[in-house]
Design an enzyme around this catalytic site. Structure first.
Site, short mmCIF file in Angstrom:
data_model
loop_
_atom_site.label_atom_id
_atom_site.label_comp_id
_atom_site.label_asym_id
_atom_site.label_seq_id
_atom_site.Cartn_x
_atom_site.Cartn_y
_atom_site.Cartn_z
N HIS A 195 43.80 -7.17 15.27
CA HIS A 195 42.52 -7.15 14.33
C HIS A 195 43.31 -6.32 13.21
O HIS A 195 42.66 -5.03 13.05
CB HIS A 195 41.45 -6.58 15.00
CG HIS A 195 40.74 -7.28 15.87
ND1 HIS A 195 39.82 -8.17 15.58
CD2 HIS A 195 40.84 -7.63 17.22
CE1 HIS A 195 39.54 -8.89 16.56
NE2 HIS A 195 40.19 -8.46 17.86
N CYS B 109 42.87 -12.74 16.13
CA CYS B 109 42.57 -12.78 17.61
C CYS B 109 42.12 -14.44 18.25
O CYS B 109 42.90 -15.02 18.16
CB CYS B 109 41.48 -11.86 17.76
SG CYS B 109 41.49 -11.34 19.56
N GLU C 238 42.03 -6.14 10.21
CA GLU C 238 40.88 -5.66 9.39
C GLU C 238 40.53 -4.04 9.85
O GLU C 238 40.01 -3.28 8.97
CB GLU C 238 39.65 -6.59 9.46
CG GLU C 238 38.87 -6.54 11.02
CD GLU C 238 39.36 -7.26 11.94
OE1 GLU C 238 38.67 -7.82 12.91
OE2 GLU C 238 40.75 -7.96 11.71
#
EC number: 6.3.4.2
Length: 542
Positions: A514, A380, A516
């Site tokens: 993102h 990001c 994750e």
């Protein structure tokens, strides 16, 4: 019919209700049950989207674009079930909906009150959409006795009576502190916490007691006696090496057995915990290690990067190595040479963030990784800073910057005012509300065939979760690609850059989304798997 488990906390906050709820959900799932986990947050914010990460921790984003509490990340990682916006509710959202109804006249002139209107709204939320589940676990944020939590406590108390017999139970997570000068574990804090619950009509069925050492049988008997809980239902919750050991540890202490017994389920299916034991064995017995520098601006509170920490560990598990995280405040690089900090690491990761503070330090981290051939992962904001660095150093755009920091002569990164969500056009204004206005949730991206990132995914069409208000300016795409920075991923309409990479670098990738948020211990995200693999190779060169 779904059965309900209400998880409350006492004595102090941060005892780990989210992990406890997720672990219990995983244990019930391991016995073959279908589970759903939900978080009830008492604060007045509509959602955590406008909260500082240093105060509240990370904001977890669901596929359907909800900004939620970080505990939903634990729920997803432990159960594999993707959460949605109906799995997290706050007092603010409840009141906002009720006030809107009152303004429309939906209450037909009635006086709107906490009881029954607020509590009925909470109960309706809890009961909605659970037809396909055997167990619904509802974690109540905060601690017993908090003023703001009272409507939620009252709502779950009422549900205990509204639901059929054996339709709901209460699990209370509490703390048993060790007083070094006395040489004793103390039961009194737990007694007072349970007394607080009982004063509002909630009798815990199970006590889950956090302690830093084994709880003697006599202390368990004492808590059972004074808290009106069966002695077998006083479950010790000791510290463990990894959070993924919690389901196994809680099962060994009998938590899931007591939960099923409280519902009158006997005999119960036996749990299949083999995959959890494999994960724990991987954590305890790695075949090597790597060090990853995380250059961020919220490093004072690790919860600000909770999903990131877990995703790095998942990448380590996939490569049979332990991952040591070297936390570096990005502002340090604006005062000191980054080299002494970064020359000893095997990979550099610059995570998401907001605002100008520390941005130049992140740009310098990307520069070091590019020049020294160290694996770099920009997520990001980390991708945006890598693009600005490449613009300055490779494309000769000396004044490259982001409009997030103010008016920019060369706006390499700018605020998005409109984008497509499916077939609908989303529009935003700079002076509009901050909460819930970013590009949120799952969006598709198209990857160039033959690019490094497409090879990592093994596909050219992907879907990832986003949370950002600013985007790399496509007007600079051609100049940057001529300088060597490739835009390997774009939105399906070709308007929004999604990924960048340096083809002549061992591993230099930035993504606007993102990843994750979608990584799980049993399914490590391919980008984290690949990043850690590249870092392992880097460690062999040092």
């Amino acid at each position: 019919m779904a059965r309900y488990i209400f998880i409350t906390g006492g004595v102090v906050s941060s005892l780990g209700k989210g992990i406890a709820s997720a672990a219990l959900g995983a244990l019930l799932q391991a016995r073959g049950y279908r589970v759903r986990l939900r978080k009830l947050d008492p604060y007045l914010n509509v959602d955590p989207g406008t909260m500082s990460p240093t105060q509240h921790g990370e904001v977890f984003v669901t596929d359907d674009g909800a900004e939620t509490d970080l505990d939903l990340g634990h729920y997803e990682r432990f159960t594999g079930r993707s959460a949605n916006r109906m799995d997290n509710i706050t007092t603010g959202r409840i009141y906002m909906d009720l006030i809107a109804k009152e303004r429309r006249g939906d209450f037909l002139g009635a006086t709107v009150q906490v009881i029954p209107h607020v509590t009925d709204a909470i109960k309706a939320f809890i009961l909605d959409g659970n037809e396909d589940y055997d167990f619904v676990l509802c974690e109540v944020g905060g601690t017993a006795g908090d003023i703001e939590a009272m409507p939620f406590m009252e709502a779950i108390r009422q549900l205990g009576n509204d639901l059929p017999r054996n339709g709901a139970i209460y699990v209370h997570l509490t703390l048993m502190p060790y007083i070094a000068t006395a040489g004793e574990l103390k039961t009194k804090p737990t007694q007072h916490s349970v007394k607080e619950l009982r004063s509002i009509g909630i009798q815990p069925d199970i006590l889950l007691v956090r302690a830093d050492r084994p709880i003697p049988k006599e202390e368990r008997r004492k808590m059972s006696l004074f808290c009106n809980v069966r002695e077998t239902a006083v479950i010790q919750a000791l510290d463990v090496q990894t959070i993924y050991d919690v389901p196994i540890a809680y099962h060994a202490e009998g938590l899931d057995t007591e939960v099923l017994a409280a519902f009158g389920i006997d005999p119960a299916p036996k749990p299949q915990l083999g995959r959890w034991r494999q994960i724990v064995d991987g954590v305890r017995n790695p075949e090597g290690e790597v060090t990853i520098a995380v250059v961020g601006k919220y490093t004072g509170l690790k919860d600000a990067y909770k999903s990131l920490i877990e995703a790095l560990q998942h990448g380590g598990l996939a490569n049979k190595v332990s991952v040591n995280v070297d936390w570096i405040e990005s502002e340090v690089f604006e005062q000191e040479d980054p080299a002494p900090y970064l020359e000893r690491v095997n990979g550099i990761l610059v995570p998401g963030g907001f605002g100008e503070r520390g941005s130049e330090g992140k740009i310098l981290a990307a520069k070091f990784a590019r020049e020294h051939q160290v694996p770099y992962f920009g997520i990001c904001f980390g991708m945006q800073m890598a693009v600005i660095e490449a613009a300055r150093s490779l494309a000769g755009i000396e004044n490259a910057s982001s409009t997030e920091f103010g008016p920019a002569e060369e706006p390499l990164v700018g605020m998005m005012t409109e984008w497509m969500r499916g077939n609908e056009l989303e529009q935003r204004k700079a002076e509009g509300d901050l909460g819930g206005t970013m590009r949120l949730g799952a969006y598709r991206a198209s990857l160039k065939a033959g690019s490094k990132i497409a090879d990592i995914y093994g596909d050219t069409e992907i879907t990832e979760r986003h949370r950002h208000r600013y985007e790399v300016n496509r007007a600079y795409k051609e100049r940057l690609e001529e300088a060597g920075l490739h835009f390997a991923g774009m939105s399906p309409d070709g308007l929004l850059p999604e990924t960048i990479e340096l083809p002549d670098h061992p591993w230099f990738i930035g993504v606007q989304y993102h990843p994750e948020l979608k990584s799980r211990p049993f399914e490590p995200h391919p980008l984290f798997r690949s990043f850690i693999a590249a870092s392992v190779e880097q460690s062999r060169l040092v």
